[in-house]
Design a protein around this motif. Structure first.
Motif, PDB file in Angstrom:
ATOM      1  N   MET A   1      -2.302  -1.630  89.245  1.00 43.73           N
ATOM      2  CA  MET A   1      -1.264  -2.600  89.609  1.00 43.73           C
ATOM      3  C   MET A   1      -1.288  -2.892  91.108  1.00 43.73           C
ATOM      4  O   MET A   1      -1.109  -4.025  91.541  1.00 43.73           O
ATOM      5  CB  MET A   1       0.110  -2.073  89.216  1.00 43.73           C
ATOM      6  N   CYS A   2      -1.507  -1.847  91.905  1.00 42.39           N
ATOM      7  CA  CYS A   2      -1.522  -2.017  93.359  1.00 42.39           C
ATOM      8  C   CYS A   2      -2.872  -2.518  93.855  1.00 42.39           C
ATOM      9  O   CYS A   2      -2.946  -3.230  94.852  1.00 42.39           O
ATOM     10  CB  CYS A   2      -1.176  -0.704  94.052  1.00 42.39           C
ATOM     11  N   ALA A   3      -3.944  -2.133  93.154  1.00 39.11           N
ATOM     12  CA  ALA A   3      -5.286  -2.399  93.667  1.00 39.11           C
ATOM     13  C   ALA A   3      -5.766  -3.824  93.423  1.00 39.11           C
ATOM     14  O   ALA A   3      -6.645  -4.310  94.131  1.00 39.11           O
ATOM     15  CB  ALA A   3      -6.274  -1.418  93.040  1.00 39.11           C
ATOM     16  N   ALA A   4      -5.209  -4.526  92.442  1.00 35.34           N
ATOM     17  CA  ALA A   4      -5.692  -5.855  92.089  1.00 35.34           C
ATOM     18  C   ALA A   4      -5.532  -6.822  93.262  1.00 35.34           C
ATOM     19  O   ALA A   4      -4.484  -6.868  93.897  1.00 35.34           O
ATOM     20  CB  ALA A   4      -4.941  -6.385  90.879  1.00 35.34           C
ATOM     21  N   PRO A   5      -6.568  -7.610  93.563  1.00 40.76           N
ATOM     22  CA  PRO A   5      -6.491  -8.551  94.685  1.00 40.76           C
ATOM     23  C   PRO A   5      -5.716  -9.815  94.314  1.00 40.76           C
ATOM     24  O   PRO A   5      -5.540 -10.124  93.132  1.00 40.76           O
ATOM     25  CB  PRO A   5      -7.963  -8.876  94.952  1.00 40.76           C
ATOM     26  N   MET A 358       7.882   7.100  92.314  1.00 37.67           N
ATOM     27  CA  MET A 358       6.727   8.011  92.380  1.00 37.67           C
ATOM     28  C   MET A 358       6.480   8.704  91.049  1.00 37.67           C
ATOM     29  O   MET A 358       5.342   9.084  90.740  1.00 37.67           O
ATOM     30  CB  MET A 358       6.956   9.045  93.479  1.00 37.67           C
ATOM     31  N   SER A 359       7.539   8.876  90.254  1.00 33.83           N
ATOM     32  CA  SER A 359       7.383   9.547  88.965  1.00 33.83           C
ATOM     33  C   SER A 359       7.023   8.583  87.836  1.00 33.83           C
ATOM     34  O   SER A 359       6.689   9.018  86.736  1.00 33.83           O
ATOM     35  CB  SER A 359       8.670  10.291  88.598  1.00 33.83           C
ATOM     36  N   VAL A 360       7.119   7.278  88.120  1.00 30.75           N
ATOM     37  CA  VAL A 360       6.915   6.269  87.064  1.00 30.75           C
ATOM     38  C   VAL A 360       5.611   5.509  87.252  1.00 30.75           C
ATOM     39  O   VAL A 360       4.797   5.409  86.332  1.00 30.75           O
ATOM     40  CB  VAL A 360       8.082   5.264  87.038  1.00 30.75           C
ATOM     41  N   TRP A 361       5.428   4.955  88.451  1.00 29.98           N
ATOM     42  CA  TRP A 361       4.319   4.027  88.688  1.00 29.98           C
ATOM     43  C   TRP A 361       3.123   4.753  89.284  1.00 29.98           C
ATOM     44  O   TRP A 361       3.013   4.899  90.484  1.00 29.98           O
ATOM     45  CB  TRP A 361       4.773   2.893  89.601  1.00 29.98           C
ATOM     46  N   GLN A 362       2.252   5.213  88.413  1.00 27.05           N
ATOM     47  CA  GLN A 362       1.058   5.952  88.851  1.00 27.05           C
ATOM     48  C   GLN A 362      -0.079   4.984  89.172  1.00 27.05           C
ATOM     49  O   GLN A 362      -0.180   3.929  88.614  1.00 27.05           O
ATOM     50  CB  GLN A 362       0.627   6.919  87.749  1.00 27.05           C
TER      51      GLN A 362
END
Length: 362
Positions: A1-5, A358-362
């Protein structure tokens, strides 16, 4: 989710009361902390995003979120504002002037056809979901240009399931309906212009109503296409571990897939934490207290036993619901299943949202 450009949109939705706003806000905090310029938007009439962030984010413009140096902004939209925008497409007099004029020149049948479509009712009292679709379209146009075009993560906290499902089916329905209205309106306008031309009147003025309706169609088309964009959109289902919520989430997943909406994960919120005395341990300790004749300890342990039985029952209910979720949405549905614990404090403000996320979105 975070890495997608590039720019990505995320919609968090589900049954009312499952913690959609906390999940949406925590996801936005997660994106912002990863360096993404993030906008979290609430289209839920409950207006709980301000409460979750512990600051006022109403007013129709993105507000910088306090308590973090990360590029995080929030926006809470009022559905009534969207409804007001929709109503502007309806004439102030309900079309009476048009009816009178067309009747006078023998073209009343056209206006009767227009009336049969009940456009006035549609615009004066918009069906559920239309206000949310308009609000989302406004946000998309907002971030596509101007000073806020830097956002590359936009998170929507949506209204409850039924509202969202109606919203998904609205664009196609309204596109067909408005198309009929535009064609009839153009027919009426053409007939009226022909009559005006006979008397030498100017007929070059564009039909403002048609232009507004076409604008509405364009906005709804933007939303419809965004919902189904496999590269830019993801719908995240929020759920709690009850059988009722599990079944509703399974139906939501099927509806989303049927509409072509990308859905890849479900978050099960409010799971009971582990630990605490078991029913067996409480019963054994209570029996020992009775043997020793310790009445004070006996009273305390009776309370512990009562709580232990309650927690054991709740855990069994949650395990039954988790089994449905893992099976229907996980194994059969192909969704990633994330789990979020129920905390003993209210998740409010950026620090709490960061800890929760932090406990949900890995």
């Amino acid at each position: 989710m975070c890495a997608a450009p590039g720019r990505r949109y995320f919609m968090v939705g589900g049954k009312g009361g499952v913690g959609k706003t906390s999940l949406s806000a925590s996801l936005a905090v997660r994106f912002a902390n990863a360096g993404h310029a993030t906008l979290v938007v609430s289209t839920d009439p409950a207006h709980s995003l301000s409460d979750s962030l512990a600051q006022d984010v109403t007013g129709g413009q993105p507000v910088r979120v306090e308590g973090t140096d990360a590029p995080l902004f929030a926006l809470e939209l009022d559905p009534e504002d969207a409804k007001a925008e929709i109503r502007q497409f309806a004439s102030a007099d309900g079309g009476k002037g048009v009816n009178d004029f067309m009747d006078s020149v023998g073209l009343g049948a056209f206006t009767q056809q227009l009336a049969d479509l009940k456009l006035g009712e549609l615009l004066d009292t918009p069906p559920p979901g239309l206000d949310e679709a308009m609000a989302i379209a406004k946000v998309v146009q907002f971030v596509d240009g101007g000073e806020f075009s830097q956002f590359d993560r936009i998170v929507f906290d949506t209204a409850p399931t039924g509202h969202t499902l109606r919203m998904l089916s609205l664009p196609d329905f309204l596109d067909a309906t408005i198309g009929k209205v535009v064609r009839l309106r153009q027919t009426i306008s053409g007939a009226g212009n022909a009559i005006k031309g006979m008397f030498g009147a100017d007929t070059s003025t564009p039909d403002e109503a048609v232009e507004k309706l076409e604008g509405l169609k364009k906005k709804l088309k933007t939303v419809s296409e965004l919902f189904r964009d496999q590269d830019k959109m993801e719908f995240v289902i929020a759920c709690i571990p009850t059988v009722m919520a599990a079944n509703e989430s399974a139906r939501l997943m099927e509806s989303l897939k049927g509409e072509g909406v990308p859905v890849r994960r479900v978050v099960v919120n409010q799971l009971l934490p582990g630990g605490g005395a078991s029913t067996t341990e409480a019963e054994e300790a209570l029996a020992e207290a009775k043997e020793r004749g310790d009445e004070k300890l006996e009273r305390v342990l009776k309370g512990v036993l009562k709580d232990a039985k309650f927690m054991a029952t709740k855990r069994k209910d949650q395990e039954r619901a988790l089994s449905i979720i893992d099976d229907e949405l996980g194994s059969k549905g192909g969704l990633s299943v994330a789990r979020a614990q129920l905390f003993d404090i209210e998740i409010r403000g950026v620090p709490a949202l960061q800890f929760f996320g932090m406990s949900v979105w890995q």
